[in-house]
Enzyme design. Structure first.
Site, PDB file in Angstrom:
ATOM      1  N   LYS A  22       0.822  -1.211   0.000  1.00 42.29           N
ATOM      2  CA  LYS A  22       0.000   0.000   0.000  1.00 42.29           C
ATOM      3  C   LYS A  22       0.865   1.273   0.000  1.00 42.29           C
ATOM      4  CE  LYS A  22      -2.240  -0.856   3.843  1.00 42.29           C
ATOM      5  NZ  LYS A  22      -1.564  -2.091   4.297  1.00 42.29           N
ATOM      6  N   ARG A  97      -9.192   0.503   9.248  1.00 42.58           N
ATOM      7  CA  ARG A  97      -8.700  -0.826   9.600  1.00 42.58           C
ATOM      8  C   ARG A  97      -9.685  -1.592  10.472  1.00 42.58           C
ATOM      9  NH1 ARG A  97      -2.688   0.417   9.198  1.00 42.58           N
ATOM     10  NH2 ARG A  97      -1.568  -1.492   9.647  1.00 42.58           N
ATOM     11  N   ARG A 168      12.212  -1.566  10.776  1.00 46.72           N
ATOM     12  CA  ARG A 168      11.249  -0.909  11.668  1.00 46.72           C
ATOM     13  C   ARG A 168      10.962  -1.817  12.849  1.00 46.72           C
ATOM     14  NH1 ARG A 168       6.325   0.992   7.957  1.00 46.72           N
ATOM     15  NH2 ARG A 168       5.275  -0.393   9.393  1.00 46.72           N
ATOM     16  N   ARG A 179       0.731  -8.299  13.782  1.00 46.75           N
ATOM     17  CA  ARG A 179       0.119  -7.358  12.831  1.00 46.75           C
ATOM     18  C   ARG A 179      -0.751  -8.118  11.828  1.00 46.75           C
ATOM     19  NH1 ARG A 179       4.873  -4.561  10.185  1.00 46.75           N
ATOM     20  NH2 ARG A 179       3.335  -3.259   9.159  1.00 46.75           N
TER      21      ARG A 179
HETATM   22  P1  AMP Z   1       1.233   0.597   9.168  1.00 45.99           P
HETATM   23  O1  AMP Z   1       2.492   1.353   8.881  1.00 45.99           O
HETATM   24  O2  AMP Z   1       0.064   1.095   8.386  1.00 45.99           O
HETATM   25  O3  AMP Z   1       1.405  -0.893   9.054  1.00 45.99           O
HETATM   26  O4  AMP Z   1       0.862   0.904  10.702  1.00 45.99           O
HETATM   27  C1  AMP Z   1       1.781   0.623  11.740  1.00 45.99           C
HETATM   28  C2  AMP Z   1       1.042   0.526  13.054  1.00 45.99           C
HETATM   29  O5  AMP Z   1       0.353   1.748  13.343  1.00 45.99           O
HETATM   30  C3  AMP Z   1      -0.036  -0.538  13.108  1.00 45.99           C
HETATM   31  O6  AMP Z   1       0.480  -1.829  13.411  1.00 45.99           O
HETATM   32  C4  AMP Z   1      -0.926   0.003  14.228  1.00 45.99           C
HETATM   33  O7  AMP Z   1      -0.349  -0.202  15.493  1.00 45.99           O
HETATM   34  C5  AMP Z   1      -0.898   1.501  13.954  1.00 45.99           C
HETATM   35  N1  AMP Z   1      -1.951   1.910  13.005  1.00 45.99           N
HETATM   36  C6  AMP Z   1      -1.792   2.413  11.750  1.00 45.99           C
HETATM   37  N2  AMP Z   1      -2.973   2.682  11.184  1.00 45.99           N
HETATM   38  C7  AMP Z   1      -3.917   2.324  12.086  1.00 45.99           C
HETATM   39  C8  AMP Z   1      -5.337   2.342  12.076  1.00 45.99           C
HETATM   40  N3  AMP Z   1      -6.030   2.766  11.003  1.00 45.99           N
HETATM   41  N4  AMP Z   1      -5.977   1.899  13.184  1.00 45.99           N
HETATM   42  C9  AMP Z   1      -5.309   1.480  14.275  1.00 45.99           C
HETATM   43  N5  AMP Z   1      -3.972   1.421  14.332  1.00 45.99           N
HETATM   44  C10 AMP Z   1      -3.257   1.852  13.254  1.00 45.99           C
END
Ligand code: AMP
Length: 240
Positions: A22, A97, A168, A179
């Protein structure tokens, strides 16, 4: 011009598992659509980096690979969407999400007469695990690499600013598992939600293609005449 006067706001939701590409697609797409890329993950990481009160509150949840509370994320997104650069459109990456977030977003869009298009990037589970485990990021500019599929020109160093790449915290193996579990239980069911509610959902197989080939397909879908037609509440174009 206010947003309600615009019937052609380009609202794109990139949906898919962590590791489905994404972020990479959003980066390619923002150049083609000329609208901002809004990643809730990046926004939250920025708060954590700054060490402000929100960052402190969400750090441990993110570190564990779990989802941050809906109210927090909904508020962040609403504030971001109110900024002037998002008036003509935006690409959402990593949001919504959960069902609560999806309902919140749909209400927000419907209230403004904006018809979003949801692009679901479908990627084989094993490919996802391999991608997440090989992922490296530049801590300065945020550019993502993969040691197998998209390596930097010089191993371990960002092409753009020469910074040493890092894994990361949430790409560590145990966190990856959490995740993916959060995605399966809380996010994947949104596919049915989008379908049931008659939102425009397009599914694209994103397992094998290069990011550029995939981006071409995503762009073509978003810019197709049926997606670009003006707002019409009666129309449901749920093709898949
Ligand atoms: P990502 O980089 O999108 O994979 O997001 C990294 C982390 O941020 C996720 O594992 C969640 O802990 C938090 N996070 C990001 N977007 C959301 C969302 N829409 N709702 C809840 N937690 C989020």
């Amino acid at each position: 011009m206010t947003r309600t006067q615009l019937s052609m706001t380009q609202a794109v939701v990139l949906f898919g598992s962590p590791g489905s590409g994404k972020g990479t697609q959003a980066n390619l797409l923002k150049t083609c659509l000329k609208v901002p890329h809004i990643s809730t993950g990046d926004m939250l990481r920025e708060h954590v980096r700054e060490g402000n009160s929100l960052g402190v509150k969400v750090a441990s949840t993110m570190q564990a690979g779990s989802l941050v509370r809906d109210e927090v994320v909904n508020h962040l997104v609403e504030e971001r969407l109110a900024e002037p650069d998002a008036l003509e459109g935006f690409i959402l990456d990593g949001y919504p999400r959960t069902r609560t977030q999806a309902e919140h977003l749909c209400g927000w869009l419907d209230g403004r007469g904006i018809r979003e298009v949801v692009i679901h990037l479908i990627v084989d589970y094993n490919v996802i695990v391999a991608r997440l485990a090989g992922r490296r990021q530049c801590p300065r500019c945020g550019t993502l690499y993969n040691i197998v599929s998209n390596p930097p020109r010089v191993a371990g160093v960002c092409d753009l600013d020469g910074e040493k790449l890092v894994v990361r915290d949430d790409d560590q193996e145990s966190v990856i598992r959490q995740r993916l579990a959060a995605y399966e239980s809380q996010s994947r069911p949104l596919i049915d939600f989008f379908r049931e509610k008659g939102r425009r959902l397009y599914e694209i197989d994103a397992s094998d293609q290069s990011p550029e080939a995939l981006s071409f397909q995503v762009c073509r879908t978003i810019q197709s005449p049926e997606v670009r037609q003006p707002v019409s509440p009666a129309v449901s174009t749920n093709d898949h």
